[in-house]
Design a protein around this motif. Structure first.
Motif, short mmCIF file in Angstrom:
data_model
loop_
_atom_site.label_atom_id
_atom_site.label_comp_id
_atom_site.label_asym_id
_atom_site.label_seq_id
_atom_site.Cartn_x
_atom_site.Cartn_y
_atom_site.Cartn_z
N CYS A 47 -16.71 -50.48 6.74
CA CYS A 47 -16.43 -49.17 7.34
C CYS A 47 -17.63 -48.24 7.22
N LYS A 48 -18.32 -48.31 6.10
CA LYS A 48 -19.52 -47.49 5.95
C LYS A 48 -20.54 -47.84 7.02
N GLU A 49 -20.68 -49.13 7.31
CA GLU A 49 -21.62 -49.58 8.33
C GLU A 49 -21.21 -49.08 9.71
N LEU A 50 -19.92 -49.21 10.03
CA LEU A 50 -19.44 -48.78 11.34
C LEU A 50 -19.59 -47.27 11.51
N MET A 51 -19.27 -46.52 10.47
CA MET A 51 -19.36 -45.06 10.55
C MET A 51 -20.81 -44.61 10.78
N GLN A 52 -21.74 -45.29 10.11
CA GLN A 52 -23.15 -44.95 10.30
C GLN A 52 -23.60 -45.31 11.72
N LYS A 53 -23.16 -46.45 12.19
CA LYS A 53 -23.54 -46.92 13.52
C LYS A 53 -22.99 -46.01 14.62
N GLU A 54 -21.74 -45.55 14.47
CA GLU A 54 -21.07 -44.78 15.52
C GLU A 54 -21.19 -43.27 15.31
N GLY A 55 -21.84 -42.86 14.22
CA GLY A 55 -21.97 -41.42 13.95
C GLY A 55 -20.65 -40.79 13.54
N ILE A 56 -19.83 -41.56 12.87
CA ILE A 56 -18.53 -41.06 12.42
C ILE A 56 -18.71 -40.39 11.06
N LYS A 57 -18.29 -39.14 10.94
CA LYS A 57 -18.60 -38.34 9.76
C LYS A 57 -17.65 -38.57 8.59
N ASN A 58 -16.36 -38.87 8.87
CA ASN A 58 -15.39 -38.99 7.78
C ASN A 58 -14.27 -39.94 8.20
N VAL A 59 -13.36 -40.21 7.27
CA VAL A 59 -12.30 -41.18 7.54
C VAL A 59 -11.28 -40.65 8.55
N ASN A 60 -11.13 -39.33 8.67
CA ASN A 60 -10.25 -38.80 9.72
C ASN A 60 -10.80 -39.13 11.11
N GLU A 61 -12.11 -39.00 11.26
CA GLU A 61 -12.74 -39.37 12.53
C GLU A 61 -12.67 -40.89 12.73
N LEU A 62 -12.65 -41.62 11.64
CA LEU A 62 -12.52 -43.08 11.75
C LEU A 62 -11.14 -43.44 12.31
N GLN A 63 -10.12 -42.72 11.86
CA GLN A 63 -8.80 -42.96 12.44
C GLN A 63 -8.80 -42.61 13.93
N SER A 64 -9.47 -41.51 14.29
CA SER A 64 -9.55 -41.15 15.70
C SER A 64 -10.27 -42.22 16.51
#
Length: 766
Positions: free
Chosen positions: A359-376
């Motif tokens: 998840c850390k890798e995906l968030m960095q790749k997609e510019g996702i700032k936090n886990v709430n945005e990850l749910q979005s």
């Protein structure tokens, strides 16, 4: 009108609960929900064996509805309508009018000669047949003829979403019960059934590509919710777990069940014939324990279990998760013709995502700032998939937290987040209102429940008229953690649902008329085998006191009920003694009372405790001032006793028993201290409503114990007080999720009313 109904209405009239005008019209036209317009006409239409039902030339599309009306009349009266006009016979005519604007609208004209039903669509025609169904007698007096009153009705619904929800995951319900449930929805013109098919406790729908979802995920050993139900069943058989869903499997006792796709097709067809749309919910990414146990790769770690608040969710950072989700939803979409798919997306335990490297890798790749945005991110991907299949996404209001597209439909449930539906509407989202208070029908009902549902405001304050159009309707939800039987389910939603149906269809405050009309529906529900909640018995409190003696006089809401009682601690049965019209109590005792219908169905069991007291002496307080001292503790408490272990955050003065503005924490405790200025000596009754818990003490005596974590319920008690200042203490806790706090009183036989502000005083600070 039956003799029982005459007696029942006479009782209501003499009690002043309804007026004569309201009763007269309600008796003649006991329709729920009430039509948009209804004009009384003279005379009546007589249905006989010579009555024919015919379709106008432009009404060929109404064949299904015509056949259903024939079946309704046959079941209610024994009369089979003819399709051919007979000499001297009366007639029912179906006709179409494309000029009717609302697709669910209809016109109904009943004269002594003819019944004419006009609609634009089959849906509108079906709604009209349900109005006729309610005008028919519950039980035919004669098989030769029955009458229905002449009337002219023009009718259409206010809201397009008039829904009921049923959770079949926590406890499972048979195909037969779902059909019974659907038929009740149809009778009261509801049009959506939100079916919650999966959760941590069970996967209830066959998915052919993933057979272990039902082979394993549909079954469980008894859990803590089951054990709670078993404990409650000792006092109430409605809590007995349905043995139809208990099996022996691999040497273990297992609870569960599921619907095959063929069974679900049958249920969907049954609902469609009654113009009810079934919306399936496969809840993800959270509430997926049953699926993860069957397919462990779905979680980020390959493990499942419980986190800080909720269960471990599926992983939104693995492509295998999306393949699984799309495979599952493909089969669901192929099965359900509804234009909506409910994703759930509530109560997600995101801590496992924050810890996972993937998840850390995906968030960095997609510019996702936090886990709430990850749910979005997950919600957006699933919505895109739904759109590719021609479906609309619905999610619980948590989907707002990381941002959503305006095309998503928000189902608002968190009553403690009042800005959520406003935020969604202003974002351009359509909103369905399902707030826990008062629309979670798994919350135990009390005497105020129907009133609270009937007066629910569908459109929240804070929206303009244009923005308010985003509110497309509402629904009530039934979560079944503690609803293990079909009887308990009936009890929880009937007759509350009738109030909601009128809110959403009629949208007028006709409460007095509604109460009058509802009286006549209990016989119909009894005939349909519905284990409805019998209206409350009155004339007592939970904890009762007397100085010399007390007289118990129970007031019955329905005249044909029999009231039975015991004094030995056992539960009242249909064979228990009938309670006399007045029972004198001279010694401390405990009496259990329950009402029984003519079929032997038992209502709530009331445990009435009687104790003897002397009148409490008043206190002497110099120069008291108005108000109570309210002390605030921003902590989480399981019960009010724990308040004593914490430090206060502040104290304020309140002029009434309300939660002060300073109490802004999600969870908190409050204590109220001061005096009641009692105007005359007597035995006073007090009624304390709490969500979550509270205790009331007066003159050092515990009067009401409503402690613990629970939804808004009222409990009552009595205390003997002399005129003057009597010390009052109220301890209250809020565990999170929205609060309710109300204190009322009565003296003698008067109705409960709010405590005057002038009664509440405290010593003057020096």
């Amino acid at each position: 009108m039956s003799f029982c109904l005459v007696k029942r209405v006479f009782l209501m009239l003499t009690a002043g609960l309804i007026c004569h005008a309201s009763w007269a019209q309600a008796t003649k036209y006991p329709i729920i929900p009430y039509p948009t317009t209804l004009v009384e006409k003279e005379g009546q239409f007589t249905i006989t064996v010579k009555t024919n039902l015919s379709l106008a030339k432009n009404a060929a599309s109404f064949v299904n509805e015509a056949n259903q009306l024939k079946a309704i009349i046959k079941n209610a009266t024994g009369i089979t309508l003819s399709s051919q006009k007979s000499k001297g016979g009366s007639g029912i005519l179906f006709q179409q009018d494309p000029g009717i604007n609302n697709p669910e609208g209809y016109r109904l004209a009943i004269t002594p000669e003819l019944v004419t039903i006009t609609a634009k669509t089959p849906t509108g025609m079906f709604r009209a047949t349900q109005t006729l169904r309610q005008l028919l007698p519950v039980k035919a007096i004669s098989s030769q003829s029955v009458t229905i009153p002449a009337v002219e009705i023009k009718d259409e619904p206010m809201y397009t979403w008039r829904g009921m929800h049923l959770d079949v995951s926590r406890h499972f319900f048979s195909v037969e019960y779902l059909k019974k449930y659907i038929d009740l929805l149809a009778l009261y013109k509801m049009n959506k059934l939100h079916l919650h098919l999966t959760d941590d406790q069970g996967w209830r729908i066959e998915i052919k590509k993933y057979p272990k979802l039902t082979e394993q995920g549909a079954w469980r050993t008894f859990n803590n919710q089951d054990s709670t139900c078993m404990k409650r069943a000792k006092d109430n058989p409605d809590f007995e777990i349905d043995t139809k869903h208990i099996v022996q499997k691999d040497g273990k006792t297992m609870y569960g069940g599921f619907y095959t796709q063929q069974q679900m097709k049958d249920i969907i067809a049954f609902a469609a014939a009654r113009h009810i749309e079934i919306i399936p919910e496969i809840d993800m990414p959270g509430h997926m324990m049953a699926a993860i146990k069957a397919y462990p790769y779905l979680s980020c770690s390959g493990n499942t279990g419980w986190g800080k608040d909720f269960s471990t969710p599926i992983c939104p950072c693995n492509e295998a998760t999306y393949q699984f989700a799309q495979d599952v939803y493909t089969e669901i979409i192929d099965l359900f013709p509804s234009e909506y798919i409910h994703l759930g997306a509530d109560e997600v335990e995101k801590t496992s995502w924050a810890q996972a490297d993937v998840c850390k890798e995906l968030m960095q790749k997609e510019g996702i700032k936090n886990v709430n945005e990850l749910q979005s991110y997950f919600v957006h991907r699933m919505e895109k998939f739904f759109h590719s299949k021609g479906k609309k996404l619905i999610g619980w209001d948590e989907i707002l937290e990381g941002g959503i597209n305006p095309s998503a439909i928000v189902m608002y449930w968190r009553s403690w987040v009042p800005q959520a539906p406003i935020k969604a509407a202003k974002n351009g989202n359509q909103v369905i209102m399902t707030p826990g208070t008062p629309l979670y029908f798994d919350s135990p009902p009390d005497k105020n429940s129907i009133y609270n549902v009937y007066h629910f405001q569908v459109v929240p304050k804070g929206l303009t008229d244009i923005e308010g159009k985003a509110i497309i309707g509402a629904q009530a939800n039934i979560w079944t953690e503690y609803i293990p039987s079909e009887k308990r389910a009936d009890y929880m939603f009937m007759p509350r649902m009738t109030a909601l149906s009128e809110v959403l269809w009629t949208h007028k405050d006709l409460y007095e008329s509604y109460q009058s009309r509802l009286i006549q529906h209990y016989d119909r529900l009894e005939t349909m085998g519905v284990h409805y909640r019998i209206p409350d018995l009155t004339g007592f409190t939970g904890e009762n006191v007397f100085t010399d003696q007390a007289v118990l006089t129970v007031q019955k809401p329905l005249q044909e009920l029999s009231i039975r009682y015991t004094t030995d601690g056992t539960l009242p049965q249909v064979t228990s003694p009938v309670l006399p019209s007045s029972l004198t109590i001279k010694t401390p005792s405990t009496i259990k009372v329950a009402a029984f219908t003519q079929s032997g169905s038992r209502g709530d069991i009331y445990t009435l405790s009687y104790k003897q007291e002397t009148y409490a002496e008043p206190a002497s307080v110099a120069n008291p001032v108005q108000g109570l001292q309210c002390t605030y503790y921003p902590e989480y408490f399981l019960n009010t006793i724990q308040i004593k272990t914490k430090n206060a955050a502040g104290t304020s003065v309140v002029k009434t028993v309300v939660v002060p503005q300073e109490a802004t924490a999600g969870s908190f405790g409050l204590t109220y201290r001061g005096y009641l200025n009692i105007p005359e000596t007597g035995v006073y009754s007090f009624y304390l409503t709490c969500d979550d818990g509270g205790i009331l003490r007066i003159a050092g005596r515990e009067v009401v114990n409503n402690d613990g974590q629970h939804s808004a319920i009222e409990k009552s008690g009595q205390v003997a007080l002399k005129k003057g200042l009597q010390p009052i203490e109220i301890d209250f806790i809020e565990g999170g999720g929205g609060y309710a706090l109300k204190l009322q009183y009565s003296l003698g036989n008067e109705a409960p009313k709010d405590i005057p502000a002038s009664w509440l005083v405290q010593p003057q600070n020096k």
